[in-house]
Design a protein around this motif. Structure first.
Motif, mmCIF file in Angstrom:
data_model
loop_
_atom_site.group_PDB
_atom_site.id
_atom_site.type_symbol
_atom_site.label_atom_id
_atom_site.label_comp_id
_atom_site.label_asym_id
_atom_site.label_seq_id
_atom_site.Cartn_x
_atom_site.Cartn_y
_atom_site.Cartn_z
ATOM 1 N N UNK A 1 46.382 -7.805 57.174
ATOM 2 C CA UNK A 1 45.757 -6.583 56.649
ATOM 3 C C UNK A 1 46.063 -5.448 57.627
ATOM 4 N N UNK A 2 46.607 -4.373 57.079
ATOM 5 C CA UNK A 2 47.114 -3.292 57.929
ATOM 6 C C UNK A 2 46.394 -1.986 57.618
ATOM 7 N N UNK A 3 45.866 -1.361 58.666
ATOM 8 C CA UNK A 3 45.233 -0.055 58.476
ATOM 9 C C UNK A 3 45.993 0.980 59.306
ATOM 10 N N UNK A 4 45.451 2.188 59.400
ATOM 11 C CA UNK A 4 46.194 3.246 60.084
ATOM 12 C C UNK A 4 45.452 3.760 61.311
ATOM 13 N N UNK A 5 44.537 2.951 61.853
ATOM 14 C CA UNK A 5 43.776 3.443 62.997
ATOM 15 C C UNK A 5 43.757 2.464 64.153
ATOM 16 N N UNK A 6 43.247 2.917 65.287
ATOM 17 C CA UNK A 6 43.158 2.041 66.455
ATOM 18 C C UNK A 6 42.006 1.060 66.323
ATOM 19 N N UNK A 7 42.015 0.085 67.182
ATOM 20 C CA UNK A 7 40.961 -0.928 67.195
ATOM 21 C C UNK A 7 39.655 -0.318 67.710
ATOM 22 N N UNK A 8 38.514 -0.781 67.160
ATOM 23 C CA UNK A 8 37.227 -0.315 67.663
ATOM 24 C C UNK A 8 37.091 -0.719 69.127
ATOM 25 N N UNK A 9 36.484 0.150 69.894
ATOM 26 C CA UNK A 9 36.407 -0.120 71.326
ATOM 27 C C UNK A 9 35.516 -1.319 71.635
ATOM 28 N N UNK A 10 34.519 -1.577 70.787
ATOM 29 C CA UNK A 10 33.567 -2.652 71.098
ATOM 30 C C UNK A 10 34.170 -4.031 70.865
ATOM 31 N N UNK A 11 35.272 -4.079 70.109
ATOM 32 C CA UNK A 11 35.833 -5.369 69.759
ATOM 33 C C UNK A 11 36.382 -6.059 70.995
ATOM 34 N N UNK A 12 36.212 -7.337 71.016
ATOM 35 C CA UNK A 12 36.704 -8.095 72.165
ATOM 36 C C UNK A 12 35.565 -8.391 73.092
ATOM 37 N N UNK A 13 34.717 -7.399 73.316
ATOM 38 C CA UNK A 13 33.557 -7.645 74.158
ATOM 39 C C UNK A 13 32.345 -8.091 73.339
ATOM 40 N N UNK A 14 32.549 -8.173 72.027
ATOM 41 C CA UNK A 14 31.421 -8.512 71.175
ATOM 42 C C UNK A 14 31.173 -10.011 71.194
ATOM 43 N N UNK A 15 30.029 -10.392 71.714
ATOM 44 C CA UNK A 15 29.690 -11.805 71.767
ATOM 45 C C UNK A 15 28.731 -12.104 70.615
#
Lengths: 113, 156
Positions: free
Chosen positions: B78-92
Motif C-alpha cells: 500500500x503506497x501513499x504520498x507522505x512520510x511516516x508518522x513520527x510516533x511509529x516505531x516507538x509505539x509499544x
C-alpha cells in the motif's frame, strides 16, 4: 455491509447495538451516536458488538473516545463481544485492559464494578 | 509485476472496496482461510492510514494497492504520498492500552482518540512479514503471507 445502530434503555443503562463494519468510513456514525447519548445525559453505556463483522483501529478510537466522555461524567462503557476475530484486535492493542468486555448483554447489565 | 493493482481516490468510502479486492485475490492466491481475517484487517489498516496521509498531504493523489500472487506467498503493498508518522516505531502496543486514556483529548477527526502510528502498530502486531519503507515521496507498507501454490500441478 454498512453500519447499523440502534439504542434502547435498560434501567439506568443504555444499550447500543452495533452491526456491520466499523471502519474509517462508518466509524464517524458511531462516534456521533455516542456523543449524542452522552450529550443527553446517558453516561452508562453498553455497546453490543455481537453483530459487528469488522472492526479496525478507527473504530477502536471511537470506542476509546466514548469511554473518555462517559468517564468524564463518572459513567461506564462496557462492551459485549464473544467473536474471536473482534476480540483479537482488542488483545493485540492492549485495550482489553481498558474496556470491560462481557459475553452477553445480560452479563453487562448486571455488572457493577 | 503485481497480479492486481488498485488505485483509488483518498476517501474513506473506498477502503472497504480495497479490503474486498484484497480478500478476493488472497483467497484465489491460496492464502489459508484462517489467515484471511488477518489479511482483511491489515489491508484495511494500511489503506485507512494511507487515505489519512494523502488527505493531509495531497488529497488529489490516489492511494495505490498492489497485490502480488507469487509461488508460495501473497503480498500486499500500500503506497501513499507522505512520510511516516513520527510516533511509529516507538509505539509499544502493550503500553497503548493504558496510555490511550491519558492521551491528549479528542479531536473530531477519524483517529483523534488514538496516538499517531496506532494503525501501523496494529499492523505490526498482526503481520509477521512487514516491511515499511519511507522517503520524501511517500511510504510503502508491504505485507506478505504464505500461500499455497494453487496453480502448481498436483503431484501423484
Amino acid at each position: 455491509m454498512d453500519l447499523s445502530l440502534s439504542t434502547r434503555t435498560e434501567g439506568d443503562r443504555t444499550v447500543v447495538t452495533v452491526g456491520g463494519e466499523i471502519d474509517v468510513y462508518t466509524a464517524p456514525k458511531l462516534r456521533e451516536q455516542l456523543i449524542d447519548l452522552v450529550s443527553s445525559g446517558k453516561y452508562n453505556l453498553i455497546v453490543d458488538m455481537e453483530g459487528v463483522d469488522f472492526l479496525d483501529s478507527t473504530g477502536l478510537g471511537v470506542l476509546v473516545g466514548g469511554l473518555k466522555r462517559v468517564r468524564a461524567h463518572e459513567g461506564s462503557l462496557r462492551l459485549v463481544c464473544t467473536q474471536e476475530r473482534i476480540l483479537k484486535i482488542f488483545r493485540i492493542t492492549g485495550l482489553t485492559k481498558v474496556f470491560p468486555i462481557h459475553a452477553s448483554v445480560d452479563e453487562a447489565l448486571s455488572a457493577t464494578d | 509485476m503485481p497480479t492486481v493493482e488498485v488505485s483509488f481516490t483518498a476517501v474513506p468510502a473506498h477502503v472497504r472496496t480495497a479490503r474486498l479486492v484484497a480478500l478476493a485475490v488472497a483467497r484465489r492466491a491460496g492464502v489459508d482461510e484462517g489467515l484471511l481475517d488477518e489479511v482483511r484487517l491489515a489491508v484495511g489498516e494500511a489503506c485507512s492510514r494511507a487515505v489519512t496521509v494523502n488527505q493531509q498531504r495531497a488529497a488529489d493523489t490516489a492511494v495505490v494497492m498492489r497485490l502480488t500472487d507469487e509461488q508460495d506467498r501473497f503480498s500486499v503493498e500500500v503506497i501513499d504520498c507522505g512520510p511516516l508518522e513520527s510516533a511509529t516505531g516507538g509505539t509499544d502496543l502493550d503500553d497503548l492500552g493504558s496510555d490511550v486514556l491519558d492521551a491528549a483529548d479528542e479531536g473530531e477527526e477519524a483517529h483523534g482518540d488514538l496516538p499517531p502510528g496506532f494503525g501501523l502498530a496494529v499492523i505490526s502486531g498482526l503481520v509477521e512479514d512487514l516491511v515499511v519503507d519511507s522517503d520524501l515521496d511517500g511510504t510503502h507498507v508491504r505485507m506478505t503471507w504464505p500461500a499455497d501454490d494453487v496453480m502448481a500441478p498436483k503431484v501423484g
